[in-house]
Design an enzyme around this catalytic site. Structure first.
Site, PDB file in Angstrom:
ATOM      1  CG  HIS A  32      51.454 -46.726  35.950  1.00 40.65           C
ATOM      2  ND1 HIS A  32      50.244 -47.262  35.589  1.00 40.65           N
ATOM      3  CD2 HIS A  32      52.245 -47.788  36.270  1.00 40.65           C
ATOM      4  CE1 HIS A  32      50.293 -48.583  35.689  1.00 40.65           C
ATOM      5  NE2 HIS A  32      51.493 -48.932  36.094  1.00 40.65           N
ATOM      6  CG  ASP A  83      47.008 -49.581  33.093  1.00 40.50           C
ATOM      7  OD1 ASP A  83      47.255 -48.745  33.993  1.00 40.50           O
ATOM      8  OD2 ASP A  83      45.878 -50.003  32.833  1.00 40.50           O
TER       9      ASP A  83
END
Length: 421
Positions: free
Chosen positions: A394, A398
């Protein structure tokens, strides 16, 4: 003249190796090219061969000892010969032995320990790297420890014996203790990872811990209708059979091809992040997680984006067989930009794969699931779905972007003719 065997560097990232097994003892005759010992790196085991014929004069480590690349492992020479200091000229002497010549001003300067015998300061002290780290972590003066290994070498067991005896150790000032406490805690944690496990399990434990501590991992799940891909597989198999081809075309191969095309279309997932540098790659080097009896290896199909489905099938079969037969080398196990792991044969539906360090994503493939679906005419039909799990970093990608990658992958699975266009 005697010759020293050193810990080899099996790959670009290897910094240390573990002694797995000694095939020879001191005094044994060895022939040039004959295995003397086995070592393990992060991902594989390898024999270390004798550079010449002679007698094994010295050994510099015990089984399970970790030595740095370039550290001395053994010395081979003629019977009765004493190793020459020049044999170690290319080796960092600090990693093999500690030699000190300063003598304490008075006996009070020497720390008192129970159950140990002091070395003279001019003595040569042999100590394994693991024992040295343990001694440093617990602030034990190695000059005062009696070694039980060959030539009086101090081993892990000797340090443990000192600790169990309740012996006093060197003291530090409050400032020094505060300065070093954090580093010592980290060092102890690193040493303890995988302790007591086999070298391969220890390497897996370290890699997984490194992966989890250096990335922000998140996993998304989604199913794809796989009936079109199964029909496509049957059609290709019929064509191959008609042409008397011996090529074995599995669903895993077609899923690998779909993944490669999805990675080329969505390049942020085909990226590596190392030493603060993010690199998106145009080339797809596909890691294939392969289970072994005692662990896991990830051989790599280099330039998978340039392979036809047939070539991909042959190479996937080759690399997985080599991994299971112990015929891999470091080149085969490095350089991947993305990894696939398949637990479908184990009946697992969804799971959370752990990233292969430096990669941005890893795809988990589950077992086929039969479901009922409503057709446009209102009737019900049975369909097959395949569960997909994408774990991603992450920090780099995203959730919406990872979902987009899965959508692209599903497109290739549900429209399989795109695999050959």
């Amino acid at each position: 003249m005697s010759e020293t065997i050193v810990m080899p560097k099996l790959g670009m990232t290897m910094t240390e190796g573990t002694i797995t097994e000694w095939y020879k003892d001191v005094g044994d005759a060895v022939e040039k090219g004959e295995p003397v010992l086995m070592i393990s790196s992060e991902k594989l085991n390898q024999d270390v061969e004798a550079p010449n014929s002679g007698i094994l004069l010295e050994k510099f480590g015990d089984v399970e000892d970790e030595l740095k690349v370039g550290d001395a492992l053994a010395v081979i020479g003629e019977e009765g010969e004493k190793p020459s200091p020049t044999d170690k000229k290319d080796i960092d002497p600090v990693s093999v032995e500690i030699t000190e010549f300063e003598k304490p001003a008075s006996p009070a300067d020497m720390p008192k320990q129970q159950g140990v015998t002091k070395h003279q300061r001019s003595d040569r002290i042999f100590i394994t790297p693991l024992a040295r780290r343990m001694a440093a972590n617990h602030n034990i003066d190695i000059q005062s420890v009696t070694g039980s290994g060959g030539k009086g070498r101090i081993t892990k067991q000797d340090i443990e014996r000192v600790l169990e005896s309740g012996a006093e150790v060197q003291t530090e000032s409050a400032h020094e203790l505060a300065t070093h406490q954090s580093a010592a805690t980290v060092s102890e944690a690193i040493v303890s990872i995988g302790q007591g496990l086999s070298p391969m399990r220890k390497a897996i434990a370290r890699n997984m811990r490194e992966s989890l501590t250096q990335t922000a991992q998140l996993t998304l799940h989604r199913k794809a209708t796989i009936d079109p891909l199964i029909d496509f597989q049957k059609m290709l198999r019929n064509e191959l059979s008609a042409s008397n081809s011996e090529l074995k075309l599995s669903l895993t191969v077609l899923l690998a091809r779909a993944t490669v095309l999805a990675l080329q279309e969505f390049k942020p997932m085909n990226a590596t992040y190392q030493d603060g540098q993010l690199t998106e790659s145009d080339e797809v080097h596909l890691g294939i997680a392969t289970s072994l009896e005692n662990g896991l290896l990830v051989p790599v199909i280099k330039n998978a984006h340039q392979k036809t489905i047939g070539t991909l099938a042959n190479e996937l079969k080759d690399v997985t067989e080599r991994a299971r037969n112990g015929e891999v080398d470091q080149a085969l196990l490095s350089g991947s930009t993305f990894t696939i792991t398949n637990l479908g044969a184990s009946g697992i539906e969804y799971f959370t794969p752990i990233l292969n360090p430096t990669e941005t994503g890893i795809l988990g493939i589950g077992s086929l699931q039969e479901e009922l679906a409503l057709k446009d005419d209102g009737t019900i039909k049975a369909i097959k779905k395949i569960p997909l799990s994408i774990t991603f970093d992450h920090q780099i990608v995203d959730g919406v972007a990872a979902a987009e990658f899965l959508s692209i992958l599903v497109k290739y699975i549900e429209s399989p003719y795109l695999l050959v266009l």
